[in-house]
Design a protein around this motif. Structure first.
Motif, mmCIF file in Angstrom:
data_model
loop_
_atom_site.group_PDB
_atom_site.id
_atom_site.type_symbol
_atom_site.label_atom_id
_atom_site.label_comp_id
_atom_site.label_asym_id
_atom_site.label_seq_id
_atom_site.Cartn_x
_atom_site.Cartn_y
_atom_site.Cartn_z
ATOM 1 N N LEU A 1 0.849 -1.025 0.090
ATOM 2 C CA LEU A 1 -0.097 0.075 0.063
ATOM 3 C C LEU A 1 0.963 1.304 0.026
ATOM 4 N N ALA A 2 2.127 1.385 0.708
ATOM 5 C CA ALA A 2 2.896 2.440 0.765
ATOM 6 C C ALA A 2 3.452 2.705 -0.539
ATOM 7 N N ALA A 3 3.977 1.543 -1.099
ATOM 8 C CA ALA A 3 4.542 1.747 -2.542
ATOM 9 C C ALA A 3 3.621 2.278 -3.612
ATOM 10 N N LYS A 4 2.266 1.767 -3.412
ATOM 11 C CA LYS A 4 1.323 2.433 -4.241
ATOM 12 C C LYS A 4 1.038 3.699 -4.179
ATOM 13 N N LEU A 5 0.726 4.273 -2.767
ATOM 14 C CA LEU A 5 0.578 5.621 -2.549
ATOM 15 C C LEU A 5 1.589 6.150 -3.068
ATOM 16 N N LEU A 6 3.054 5.955 -2.879
ATOM 17 C CA LEU A 6 4.172 6.651 -3.322
ATOM 18 C C LEU A 6 4.123 6.808 -4.890
ATOM 19 N N VAL A 7 3.946 5.873 -5.436
ATOM 20 C CA VAL A 7 3.980 5.775 -7.060
ATOM 21 C C VAL A 7 2.811 6.654 -7.362
ATOM 22 N N SER A 8 1.618 6.356 -6.793
ATOM 23 C CA SER A 8 0.681 7.310 -7.403
ATOM 24 C C SER A 8 0.531 8.666 -7.138
ATOM 25 N N SER A 9 1.128 9.042 -5.969
ATOM 26 C CA SER A 9 1.479 10.455 -5.732
ATOM 27 C C SER A 9 2.440 11.225 -6.566
ATOM 28 N N THR A 10 3.464 10.556 -6.906
ATOM 29 C CA THR A 10 4.421 10.956 -7.839
ATOM 30 C C THR A 10 3.994 11.090 -9.041
ATOM 31 N N ALA A 11 3.002 10.114 -9.517
ATOM 32 C CA ALA A 11 2.383 10.162 -10.994
ATOM 33 C C ALA A 11 1.712 11.520 -10.797
ATOM 34 N N ALA A 12 0.821 11.777 -9.758
ATOM 35 C CA ALA A 12 -0.398 12.897 -9.810
ATOM 36 C C ALA A 12 0.386 14.283 -9.960
ATOM 37 N N LEU A 13 1.735 14.214 -9.084
ATOM 38 C CA LEU A 13 2.311 15.516 -9.145
ATOM 39 C C LEU A 13 2.901 15.963 -10.232
ATOM 40 N N VAL A 14 3.476 15.001 -11.022
ATOM 41 C CA VAL A 14 4.091 15.228 -12.358
ATOM 42 C C VAL A 14 2.894 15.385 -13.304
ATOM 43 N N LEU A 15 1.636 14.907 -13.386
ATOM 44 C CA LEU A 15 0.615 15.160 -14.109
ATOM 45 C C LEU A 15 -0.081 16.692 -13.607
ATOM 46 N N ALA A 16 0.042 17.013 -12.397
ATOM 47 C CA ALA A 16 -0.574 18.412 -12.178
ATOM 48 C C ALA A 16 0.626 19.486 -12.686
ATOM 49 N N VAL A 17 1.994 19.206 -12.595
ATOM 50 C CA VAL A 17 2.818 20.115 -13.088
ATOM 51 C C VAL A 17 2.762 20.238 -14.588
ATOM 52 N N LEU A 18 2.545 19.301 -15.300
ATOM 53 C CA LEU A 18 2.568 19.201 -16.645
ATOM 54 C C LEU A 18 1.218 19.898 -17.054
ATOM 55 N N THR A 19 0.108 19.690 -16.433
ATOM 56 C CA THR A 19 -1.388 20.297 -16.692
ATOM 57 C C THR A 19 -1.103 21.835 -16.491
ATOM 58 N N VAL A 20 -0.601 22.534 -15.593
ATOM 59 C CA VAL A 20 -0.686 23.840 -15.358
ATOM 60 C C VAL A 20 0.417 24.412 -16.446
#
Length: 695
Positions: A537-556
């Protein structure tokens, strides 16, 4: 070495158990075949051995049950059914992901691809593999962690003759190196050809445990395969000749122009056909099964027959031919001097020979001595131990004689027919221990496993590209319409939508982290689920949050660049309060990704994970807003200010600004609702994890 004791499945309502008291042994350095017709219980036996199904019994793998082995995948390689994996994942990517799950070096993936001969298909997708290549990949997955024992459920099903020969050669090579191989099959000839020992099941019970040579001698019969355009006429002539010469012969018409003749030779059949002018297209000796009525007659391979309209001719001598019952023949129960069942070593029994037994003497009057065999796991009772013996009762026979029937009480009592009178015993043998379902194995390297799982398919990249495109189009449309604040314009978040495209995309990526894995399990054979482990679960949360941050930066960034190109610098300016806005933006997308991960893990569905993300602004936000702003005598006005005064001392280097921005985001309706939803989902996830661990 595998030792199975008293494997018994749980009864299914009013039906008998699919497997009842099966005990056998598979030795190291040998190939053992578990033979049985479809529905005989072969797969259930494997699932009970691997602790994938509840029941009773115990199985030792080199002296230890599977739940006491630290890393089961390094001891037992399992293949039940097809290879479980995402159809869009590459062959090499799938093996590299399993390397991280098994804790073995990644170079093993390339070694196994070379060992099974599919190096040229390393970039092929799993969904595009043929049946033969899928079996090769399955064997590569089984051998990935270099296990000592291989357990395979009908591995050659649907393969061509060449692919089957290659697969059997690989299994034989593994056994020659000292490993243990246990496989199931429904083809009697395949079992005799491949295995060193054959364990036969019928209706969930063990009916034979023999060496391959003994099995082939007693269970398979030689026959003559005949193909002629006048097959019906030839069958009548063969039957007539058998009656004239008073010989035992059995002719089976298999449809069309094919015959199978049991008890004859090619020379005799050829002479009869020549004398009567019958053209013969094929005349060959073969090894067939037990003939008409055999339970496995329909489990045919290439060139096998389908029995139809058997024509039987039996000997008219006073010693008529005795038909054997395939797969369920048992010697008569031996009796001691007093007529009771012998509890020690059994004495040899004699019986007249059968015409169908190729190893029987030719003289009909010579008795055949059959040495008794003790089944593996049979309880041995001493004279001092309490036991139940059943009295002998005469049973009438057609010849006017009588038959004595004995039986031993307990779960392993042999079957007997007749009138039985039981004497009550003091103590029954203890039942085998219950089998608890073993939890699915957790990845030994969860972070590496999750990274390879997330990047092994193009679903995440495609989702990110679609989200960026939708966000750019939405930002351009909002700028053209006007009346949209600068922060919402850069995030492409209109007031009419509950969440911006980036937040929905982050929630979808989080839901795919769990739901995609549930639909295509890779950690355990034939389980259909993945484990709920805190490390995973910790690995999934870490990987998904990293992907979400990359997506947020690219979107803006993409929104600002397109707005600059279309409308100029004015709409692409950075707001003055960029830091708290950035913190709120990152917190929103990461919270949505985590909500998707937790909801997908709780409900085991990608759709449920995305629905949980969308439910936060639609359902939870109105509830939180009503609770905060509802009518009451006392209100909580000024709570954020007092929290900042109480909990925010002056930290060095301005660290209090980050915590202040986080508290300000949580005090908003969307932030509070998202925090509340995450807390509920995390509690639900932990509850289901604990419940599964205590089963």
């Amino acid at each position: 070495m595998i030792q199975a004791f008293g494997l018994t499945s749980n009864p299914r309502k009013e039906l008998p158990p699919a497997v009842d008291d099966v005990s056998f042994e598979a030795r190291a350095g040998r190939v053992t075949a578990l033979l049985g017709a479809p529905g005989a219980g072969k797969t259930t036996v494997l699932r009970l051995m691997l602790e994938l199904q509840q029941g009773r019994g115990i199985t030792h793998f080199r002296g230890r049950p599977l739940h006491r082995i630290a890393h089961p995948s390094r001891e037992v390689g399992v293949l039940l059914g097809d290879v479980p994996g995402h159809p869009a994942r590459s062959v090499r990517g799938h093996l590299r992901m399993l390397c991280a799950a098994a804790g073995v070096p990644v170079r093993r993936a390339d070694e196994m691809l070379e060992a099974v001969g599919i190096v040229s298909l390393r970039e092929e997708r799993l969904g595009a593999l043929s049946r033969g290549m899928d079996r090769r990949l399955g064997l590569a997955c089984v051998l990935l962690a270099d296990p000592h024992t291989l357990v395979l459920d009908d591995p050659a099903a649907g393969l061509s003759t060449g692919e089957s020969a290659w697969l059997h050669g690989m299994l034989r090579a593994h056994a020659a190196q000292g490993g243990t191989v246990l496989l199931t099959t429904a083809d009697p000839k395949e079992a005799a050809r491949v295995a060193d020992r054959v364990v036969t099941l019928e209706r969930g019970r063990l009916v034979a445990d023999q060496e391959a040579a003994e099995y082939a001698r007693t269970r398979l019969r030689p026959r003559v395969a005949v193909r002629s355009p006048h097959a019906a006429r030839l069958a009548v002539l063969l039957a007539k000749q058998a009656r004239t010469s008073q010989r035992s012969l059995e002719v089976v018409r298999e449809g069309g122009n094919r015959l199978s003749v049991y008890g004859g030779t090619c020379a005799e059949i050829g002479e009869i056909a020549f004398r009567h002018g019958i053209v013969v297209h094929q005349l060959a000796d073969e090894i067939g099964d037990m003939g008409p009525g055999a339970d496995f007659a329909h489990a045919t391979g290439p060139g096998e027959r389908i029995l139809a309209e058997p024509v039987r001719v039996t000997d008219t001598h006073e010693t008529a031919r005795t038909a054997l019952t395939p797969w369920s023949e048992e010697p008569p129960p031996p009796s001691g001097p007093s007529g009771h069942f012998a509890t020690g070593a059994q004495a040899p029994t004699t019986e007249p020979p059968s015409a169908l037994d190729p190893g029987s003497p030719s003289d009909a009057g010579e008795p055949v001595t059959r040495e008794p065999s003790l089944s593996f796991g049979q309880p041995q009772l001493s004279e001092a131990e309490p036991r139940t013996l059943l009295d002998l009762s005469p049973v009438g026979r057609s010849d006017g004689g009588s038959t004595s029937v004995t039986a031993l009480s307990g779960p392993r009592a042999p079957h007997a027919t007749g009138t039985l009178t039981a004497h009550t015993l003091d103590v029954l043998p203890p039942p085998p221990p219950p089998i608890s379902v073993r939890p699915a194995p957790s990845p030994l390297r969860p972070l590496r496993y999750e990274i390879r799982r997330a990047t092994g398919t193009g679903t995440g990249f495609l989702t990110g590209a679609v989200v960026i495109a939708v966000s750019v189009v939405t930002a351009v449309v909002l700028a053209r319409i006007g009346h949209t604040p600068q922060p919402r314009l850069l995030a492409a978040w209109p007031r009419e939508l509950p969440l911006p495209p980036a937040a929905l995309g982050a929630g979808l990526l989080g839901a795919l982290a769990s739901g995609d894995e549930f639909r295509h399990p890779a950690l355990a054979a034939d389980r259909g689920t993945v484990p709920r482990r805190l490390g995973l679960l910790a690995a999934k949360l870490l990987v998904s949050s990293t992907a979400a941050l990359v997506l947020a930066v690219l979107t803006v960034g993409c929104d600002a660049e397109v707005l600059y190109l279309v409308y100029g610098r004015q709409l692409a300016q950075v707001p003055a309060d960029w830091f708290p806005l950035m913190t709120s933006w990152f917190g929103l997308v990461v919270g949505c990704a985590w909500a998707g991960v937790l909801a997908g893990g709780v409900f085991r569905s990608t759709t449920a994970g995305l629905a949980a993300v969308a439910a936060v602004p639609l359902l939870v936000v109105p509830v939180v807003h009503r609770l905060v702003n509802g009518q009451s005598v006392r209100t909580a006005a000024g709570l954020p200010v007092r929290l900042r005064e109480t909990l925010l001392p002056r930290w060095p280097f301005g660290g209090e600004r980050h915590l202040e921005a986080a508290l300000e985001m949580m005090s908003q309706p969307v932030g509070g609702a998202l925090t509340l939803s995450l807390a509920v989902l995390l509690c639900a996830y932990l509850l289901t994890t604990l419940r599964g661990s205590f089963r």
